[in-house]
Design a protein around this motif. Structure first.
Motif, PDB file in Angstrom:
ATOM      1  N   LYS A   1       0.829  -1.208   0.000  1.00  0.00           N
ATOM      2  CA  LYS A   1       0.000   0.000   0.000  1.00  0.00           C
ATOM      3  C   LYS A   1       0.864   1.259   0.000  1.00  0.00           C
ATOM      4  CE  LYS A   1      -3.793  -2.176   2.536  1.00  0.00           C
ATOM      5  NZ  LYS A   1      -4.593  -2.145   3.770  1.00  0.00           N
ATOM      6  N   LEU A   2       1.934   1.240   0.760  1.00  0.00           N
ATOM      7  CA  LEU A   2       2.825   2.395   0.802  1.00  0.00           C
ATOM      8  C   LEU A   2       3.522   2.599  -0.536  1.00  0.00           C
ATOM      9  CD1 LEU A   2       4.351   1.878   4.357  1.00  0.00           C
ATOM     10  CD2 LEU A   2       2.571   3.501   3.689  1.00  0.00           C
ATOM     11  N   GLU A   3       3.840   1.517  -1.223  1.00  0.00           N
ATOM     12  CA  GLU A   3       4.414   1.633  -2.565  1.00  0.00           C
ATOM     13  C   GLU A   3       3.408   2.278  -3.517  1.00  0.00           C
ATOM     14  OE1 GLU A   3       6.472  -1.201  -6.029  1.00  0.00           O
ATOM     15  OE2 GLU A   3       5.544  -2.121  -4.258  1.00  0.00           O
TER      16      GLU A   3
ATOM     17  N   LEU B   1       1.361   7.294  -6.281  1.00  0.00           N
ATOM     18  CA  LEU B   1       0.308   8.299  -6.428  1.00  0.00           C
ATOM     19  C   LEU B   1       0.827   9.698  -6.120  1.00  0.00           C
ATOM     20  CD1 LEU B   1      -2.647   6.372  -4.736  1.00  0.00           C
ATOM     21  CD2 LEU B   1      -2.297   6.752  -7.188  1.00  0.00           C
ATOM     22  N   VAL B   2       1.625   9.819  -5.079  1.00  0.00           N
ATOM     23  CA  VAL B   2       2.216  11.120  -4.748  1.00  0.00           C
ATOM     24  C   VAL B   2       3.031  11.649  -5.917  1.00  0.00           C
ATOM     25  CG1 VAL B   2       3.874  12.300  -3.251  1.00  0.00           C
ATOM     26  CG2 VAL B   2       2.231  10.682  -2.254  1.00  0.00           C
ATOM     27  N   ALA B   3       3.729  10.757  -6.615  1.00  0.00           N
ATOM     28  CA  ALA B   3       4.564  11.157  -7.748  1.00  0.00           C
ATOM     29  C   ALA B   3       3.755  11.723  -8.912  1.00  0.00           C
ATOM     30  CB  ALA B   3       5.393   9.967  -8.237  1.00  0.00           C
TER      31      ALA B   3
ATOM     32  N   VAL C   1      -0.958  14.478  -7.535  1.00  0.00           N
ATOM     33  CA  VAL C   1      -2.305  14.613  -6.985  1.00  0.00           C
ATOM     34  C   VAL C   1      -2.217  15.305  -5.623  1.00  0.00           C
ATOM     35  CG1 VAL C   1      -2.331  12.334  -5.840  1.00  0.00           C
ATOM     36  CG2 VAL C   1      -4.476  13.384  -6.606  1.00  0.00           C
ATOM     37  N   PRO C   2      -3.049  16.311  -5.369  1.00  0.00           N
ATOM     38  CA  PRO C   2      -2.891  17.092  -4.134  1.00  0.00           C
ATOM     39  C   PRO C   2      -3.494  16.455  -2.893  1.00  0.00           C
ATOM     40  CG  PRO C   2      -4.650  18.009  -5.461  1.00  0.00           C
ATOM     41  CD  PRO C   2      -4.043  16.899  -6.271  1.00  0.00           C
ATOM     42  N   ARG C   3      -4.478  15.568  -3.080  1.00  0.00           N
ATOM     43  CA  ARG C   3      -5.167  14.975  -1.938  1.00  0.00           C
ATOM     44  C   ARG C   3      -5.311  13.464  -2.152  1.00  0.00           C
ATOM     45  NH1 ARG C   3     -10.152  19.329  -1.012  1.00  0.00           N
ATOM     46  NH2 ARG C   3      -8.813  21.167  -0.691  1.00  0.00           N
TER      47      ARG C   3
ATOM     48  N   GLN D   1       6.287  10.902   5.591  1.00  0.00           N
ATOM     49  CA  GLN D   1       7.324  10.950   4.554  1.00  0.00           C
ATOM     50  C   GLN D   1       6.871  11.694   3.304  1.00  0.00           C
ATOM     51  OE1 GLN D   1       8.007   6.879   2.633  1.00  0.00           O
ATOM     52  NE2 GLN D   1       6.653   6.298   4.319  1.00  0.00           N
ATOM     53  N   TRP D   2       5.581  12.071   3.247  1.00  0.00           N
ATOM     54  CA  TRP D   2       5.067  12.835   2.106  1.00  0.00           C
ATOM     55  C   TRP D   2       4.389  14.110   2.612  1.00  0.00           C
ATOM     56  CZ3 TRP D   2       3.422   7.484   2.296  1.00  0.00           C
ATOM     57  CH2 TRP D   2       4.194   6.628   1.501  1.00  0.00           C
TER      58      TRP D   2
END
Length: 302
Positions: A27-29, A34-36, A39-41, A68-69
């Motif tokens: 899930k963290l991967e 997704l962060v990359a 996407v803001p939320r 971490q994000w």
């Protein structure tokens, strides 16, 4: 970069809740991918009974890694006061609370009537605000219920008005079983606007019957600027028969960006995240754009 709409990625929560449990590391991967995308939320999990939703039993473990994000607004879904306390203790203060507009779905989903869920908004809002957080109330089953039939639009507007009066900071309406059409989408949104003209109104759509993107476009035309979507189109409600298929984030980005509406989300990286979750789940994700590829690339001249 300025944006015209806000897309909230719900893949880690709504997308995974009906799947076999994935390891927390997987899930963290997925969240990292997704962060990359820019996407803001991101809605990362739900603090509900592990017996009811075993796929999200590691909510605290996921929440512990979100530091971490720092540039992303993370949120979580809750179904009652116990979940609110768990979420706040885990450091997640942006919360979504779902109120079903029908008794049939409300009983199947959370074991209480719609009115009883409405009555919980005020004490939930008090807890969230005491912690310096923000509460969004999502009116689920805003169009149809698999148990009770068509949802009266005035019931959706009534709940929206009660939610604001009870302390909700923002509102969303949800096509939980994917039965809405553009005309009905506009009608429900207009009725909610009539009782909440100044509220930051969002929409949560499913593509179960192929109308999701058309409904998103209609919602934009009716003033909505917040949209939920799930990378790969994965997900659905485990307590509503036939409720599958969120609108795919990559398809929503493709639609709006091609229409000159800026999302701030990188399409290629979103497709890469969809490929990742397909691999983690061991099956193809439910996305036409993922299957077809992104934009057509012209042939090089000879």
């Amino acid at each position: 970069m300025s944006i015209d709409i806000v897309i909230r990625e719900v893949g880690p929560r709504d997308g995974l809740q009906i799947e076999r449990p994935l390891p927390t590391e997987a899930k963290l991967e997925f969240i990292d991918a997704l962060v990359a995308t820019g996407v803001p939320r991101i809605e990362v999990t739900s603090f509900v009974s592990p017996r009811a939703i075993p796929a999200l039993a590691d909510a605290e473990a996921v929440a512990a890694q979100l530091v971490q994000w720092p540039g992303v607004e993370f949120s979580a879904l809750v179904a009652g006061l116990g979940g609110v306390r768990r979420a706040l203790a885990s450091g997640v203060t942006r919360l979504e609370y779902v109120v079903s507009a029908s008794d049939g779905h409300s009983r199947a989903n959370v074991g209480r009537t719609s009115a009883e869920s409405v009555a919980l908004i005020a004490p939930i809002a008090d807890l969230v605000h005491e912690a310096g957080g923000e509460l969004e109330v999502i009116v689920a089953i805003a169009f149809d219920c698999p148990f009770d039939g068509r949802t009266p639009p005035e019931r959706v507007a009534e709940i929206a008005g009660r939610a604001l009066a009870s302390g909700a900071d923002t509102l969303s309406v949800a096509d939980t079983v994917g039965t809405a059409t553009p005309v009905r989408t506009g009608d429900v949104l207009d009725r909610v606007r009539a009782v909440a003209p100044e509220v930051d109104l969002g929409i949560h759509l499913h593509n179960t019957r192929g109308q999701g993107l058309a409904n998103a476009w209609a919602a934009y035309g009716h003033g909505v600027r917040r949209f939920d979507a799930s990378t790969g189109g994965i997900g659905g409600c485990p307590f509503a028969p036939g409720a599958s298929g969120n609108i795919a984030t990559e398809e929503l980005v493709y639609l709006f960006e091609d229409g000159g509406i800026r999302t701030g989300i990188d399409l290629d990286r979103t497709l890469a995240a969809a490929q990742l979750i397909s691999r983690l789940l061991g099956r193809p994700a439910d996305s036409n754009l993922l299957a077809a590829g992104g934009r057509l690339v012209p042939r090089p001249e000879r």
